[in-house]
Design a protein around this motif. Structure first.
Motif, short mmCIF file in Angstrom:
data_model
loop_
_atom_site.label_atom_id
_atom_site.label_comp_id
_atom_site.label_asym_id
_atom_site.label_seq_id
_atom_site.Cartn_x
_atom_site.Cartn_y
_atom_site.Cartn_z
N GLY A 281 0.85 -1.18 0.00
CA GLY A 281 0.00 0.00 0.00
C GLY A 281 0.89 1.23 0.00
O GLY A 281 2.09 1.14 0.30
N VAL B 111 -2.66 -2.54 -3.28
CA VAL B 111 -4.04 -2.36 -2.86
C VAL B 111 -4.58 -1.04 -3.39
O VAL B 111 -3.82 -0.12 -3.69
N ARG B 112 -5.89 -0.97 -3.51
CA ARG B 112 -6.54 0.20 -4.10
C ARG B 112 -6.46 1.43 -3.21
O ARG B 112 -6.16 2.52 -3.66
N CYS B 113 -6.77 1.26 -1.93
CA CYS B 113 -6.78 2.41 -1.02
C CYS B 113 -5.36 2.96 -0.86
O CYS B 113 -4.40 2.20 -0.77
N ALA C 278 -8.09 2.43 6.22
CA ALA C 278 -8.62 1.63 5.11
C ALA C 278 -7.50 0.97 4.33
O ALA C 278 -7.59 -0.21 3.95
N MET C 279 -6.42 1.72 4.08
CA MET C 279 -5.29 1.15 3.35
C MET C 279 -4.64 0.03 4.15
O MET C 279 -4.32 -1.03 3.61
N ASP D 237 -6.04 -1.86 6.40
CA ASP D 237 -6.96 -3.01 6.35
C ASP D 237 -6.69 -3.85 5.10
O ASP D 237 -6.62 -5.07 5.17
N GLN D 238 -6.58 -3.18 3.96
CA GLN D 238 -6.37 -3.90 2.71
C GLN D 238 -5.00 -4.56 2.65
O GLN D 238 -4.86 -5.70 2.19
N ALA E 126 -5.12 -7.66 4.87
CA ALA E 126 -5.97 -8.70 4.28
C ALA E 126 -5.28 -9.37 3.10
O ALA E 126 -5.26 -10.61 2.99
N TRP E 127 -4.70 -8.58 2.22
CA TRP E 127 -4.01 -9.14 1.05
C TRP E 127 -2.73 -9.87 1.44
O TRP E 127 -2.39 -10.89 0.85
#
Length: 186
Positions: free
Chosen positions: A110, A138-140, A168-169, A171-172, A175-176
């Motif tokens: 991220g 990640v997107r965020c 949010a970033m 979190d991603q 998770a990834w």
């Protein structure tokens, strides 16, 4: 426990990135779903890429490369803190990424960027680099504006919304990083 490296991607004297990276680390350290470590590129003193073999071969001959590889291999994912220099990535960060290959592969990443346009153009370049290194970006992301998140372009004071973006970033990334664990096991 999932280990996330927070890479401070600028080595420039007087850099704004130190305050940003410490903010990321302090906020991340409040979480209990991963361990976080701040990795400052300035501490590694990497010269311009000086390995005789392509990094994808993993045949590192230089002691500084081996130390860098060991550190990066110890993480399951990353947050890269980067400024935007001339619409792109700082040279020191690009060089540090170029030194290695397998140590980056199958790990999430991220981005926390900063600059006059939030560092977004640097992140766009980093996403291309991450793809080649087989990292899952990640997107965020957190895009910090020198106009809104810094006082006099140097004293870091993020607006409240940036805390939510950071959460949010993270979190991603976590998770990834967890989802990619089976691929790293091979």
């Amino acid at each position: 426990m999932t280990k996330i490296g927070i890479i401070l991607g600028s080595t420039r004297p007087g850099r704004n990135g130190a305050a940003v990276a410490h903010w990321v680390h302090q906020n991340a350290a409040l979480r209990d779903d991963a361990e976080f470590e701040l990795v400052d590129l300035a501490d590694y003193k990497l010269p311009l890429l000086d390995e005789p073999h392509p990094p994808s071969m993993g045949q590192y001959t230089q002691a500084h490369t081996q130390v860098w590889a060991q550190k990066i291999a110890s993480f399951d994912g990353f947050v890269i803190v980067t400024p935007e220099y001339n619409r792109s990535v700082p040279g020191a960060l690009k060089n540090a990424l170029d030194f290695l290959y397998a140590e980056w592969t199958n790990k999430a990443v991220g981005f926390v960027s900063y600059g006059t346009t939030g560092g977004t153009r640097a992140v766009e370049h980093l996403r291309l680099i991450a793809g080649e290194l087989q990292m899952a970006d990640v997107r965020c992301q957190v895009a910090l504006s020198l106009f809104n998140d810094f006082e006099d372009f140097s004293a870091f004071k993020p607006i409240d919304a940036q805390h939510d973006a950071l959460a949010a970033m993270l979190d991603q990334v976590i998770a990834w990083s967890n989802a990619l664990a089976p691929l790293r096991a091979h």
